[in-house]
Scaffold this active site. Structure first.
Site, PDB file in Angstrom:
ATOM      1  N   LYS A 243       6.514  11.798 -18.355  1.00  0.00           N
ATOM      2  CA  LYS A 243       5.046  11.688 -18.292  1.00  0.00           C
ATOM      3  C   LYS A 243       4.474  12.702 -17.295  1.00  0.00           C
ATOM      4  O   LYS A 243       3.423  13.305 -17.541  1.00  0.00           O
ATOM      5  CB  LYS A 243       4.656  10.265 -17.907  1.00  0.00           C
ATOM      6  CG  LYS A 243       3.168  10.035 -17.747  1.00  0.00           C
ATOM      7  CD  LYS A 243       2.359  10.187 -19.030  1.00  0.00           C
ATOM      8  CE  LYS A 243       0.875  10.013 -18.752  1.00  0.00           C
ATOM      9  NZ  LYS A 243       0.049  10.213 -19.928  1.00  0.00           N
TER      10      LYS A 243
ATOM     11  N   LYS B  77      -4.167  11.598  -9.564  1.00  0.00           N
ATOM     12  CA  LYS B  77      -2.969  10.814  -9.224  1.00  0.00           C
ATOM     13  C   LYS B  77      -1.731  11.396  -9.920  1.00  0.00           C
ATOM     14  O   LYS B  77      -0.682  11.602  -9.304  1.00  0.00           O
ATOM     15  CB  LYS B  77      -3.182   9.360  -9.664  1.00  0.00           C
ATOM     16  CG  LYS B  77      -1.927   8.530  -9.700  1.00  0.00           C
ATOM     17  CD  LYS B  77      -1.981   7.373 -10.713  1.00  0.00           C
ATOM     18  CE  LYS B  77      -2.286   7.748 -12.116  1.00  0.00           C
ATOM     19  NZ  LYS B  77      -1.818   6.919 -13.192  1.00  0.00           N
TER      20      LYS B  77
END
Ligand code: NAD
Length: 290
Positions: free
Chosen positions: A171, A239
């Site tokens: 990811k 993030k």
């Protein structure tokens, strides 16, 4: 497995829970925002008022939360899902979090006899609604095989990529590519407009050639119109860039473009665009150019 608990019913979690209900799963929903739980109940789900209440009797618990601290809060502690889940239960964390947090949650789960998988997703709100997400799964291969039919309801490209934490590494790689493409599409728009060329026609051509991408397909029109309704918030992509930069450091590799994209995303947040869609990277490139 038919009893699924879904914790975290935001932009992604709500449509994913809806798809599971439509596919015949009995879904129990929990979110700190009770209005979001109610919307799942209207679709045929059951409401839970706490994590322990949500987890009791579940065969599978899915978490779809913003970041590592929220996953730790829901997983650990007296009221945490690891304390209340029965042995044999699956915990599928589909949030995007730090790989090392995913490993810690998985270790604690395994000690309790709970079967952990980190299974972050790509494909955005549209992919969640259409059940066409890409899902990258870290964990034990047998657990992956057992959960695969459920994942097939949520996504079309579903892969086991390695042991616990591996899904989160994949990811991170995904996010640095997506962030980079957004940055370059933003630069293309600024160049076209500054040169007096119609950006609609220009980007249509890019989308049909080698530069084509899902980003261009889905977001070129809204970017040109300066519509930045999320979608995927700048805050969350910031993030994710932090996760990618930290993962590179741990792996001992240098990713120069990733570093630059991380700084541009940080600028978008610093300029007050954290709650806008990440395509608002365009605002940063425009500001650089006065
Ligand atoms: P979101 O902020 O829309 O949803 C998060 C939900 O979690 C909210 O409903 C919030 O109320 C709930 N929540 C927060 N803390 C909680 C707690 N302690 N207990 C219970 N509920 C809690 O976020 P999102 O866009 O749905 O993203 C979720 C995750 O998926 C993130 O990790 C994100 O990075 C990732 N992701 C998002 C997208 C996207 O396009 N939005 C795409 C791929 C991956």
């Amino acid at each position: 497995m038919t009893d699924v608990t879904f914790i975290g019913l935001g932009i992604m979690g709500a449509p994913m829970a809806a798809n599971l209900i439509r596919a015949g799963y009995r879904v129990t929903a929990y979110d700190v925002d009770t209005a979001r739980v109610e919307r799942v109940v209207e679709l045929g789900g059951a409401a839970a008022a706490s994590v322990p209440g949500a987890v009791a009797g579940a065969e599978v618990v899915i978490t779809m939360l913003p970041d590592s601290p929220q996953v730790e809060e829901v997983a650990f502690g007296d009221d945490g899902l690891l304390n209340h889940g029965a042995a044999g239960m699956f915990h599928l964390d589909m949030s995007t979090i730090k790989p090392e947090t995913a490993c810690r949650v998985a270790q604690a789960a395994t000690i309790k006899g709970i079967r952990p998988l980190d299974a972050p997703v790509s494909g955005g709100e549209r992919g969640a609604a259409d059940g066409t997400l890409s899902i990258m799964v870290g964990g034990h291969p047998d657990d992956f095989e057992a959960i695969r039919p459920l994942l097939a309801v949520l996504g079309t490209t579903v892969r086991h990529v390695g042991p616990s934490g591996s899904g989160q590494i994949v990811k991170a790689a995904n996010q640095l590519v997506v962030g980079g493409i957004y940055g370059l599409v933003a630069e293309a728009i600024v160049l076209l407009e500054a040169s007096g060329v119609d950006p609609e026609g220009g980007l249509d051509v890019l989308a049909g050639g080698l530069a084509g991408s899902r980003v261009l397909e889905l977001r070129r029109h809204s970017m040109i119109k300066r519509e930045f309704v999320p979608g995927f918030r700048v805050d969350l992509h910031h993030k994710d860039m932090g996760i990618a930069v930290a993962a590179a450091r741990r792996a001992g590799v240098s990713l120069p473009l990733t570093g630059m994209v991380a700084e541009l995303m940080a600028a978008a947040k610093a300029q007050g665009h954290g709650s806008l869609d990440h395509s608002a990277l365009l605002k940063v490139i425009e500001r650089i150019n006065g």
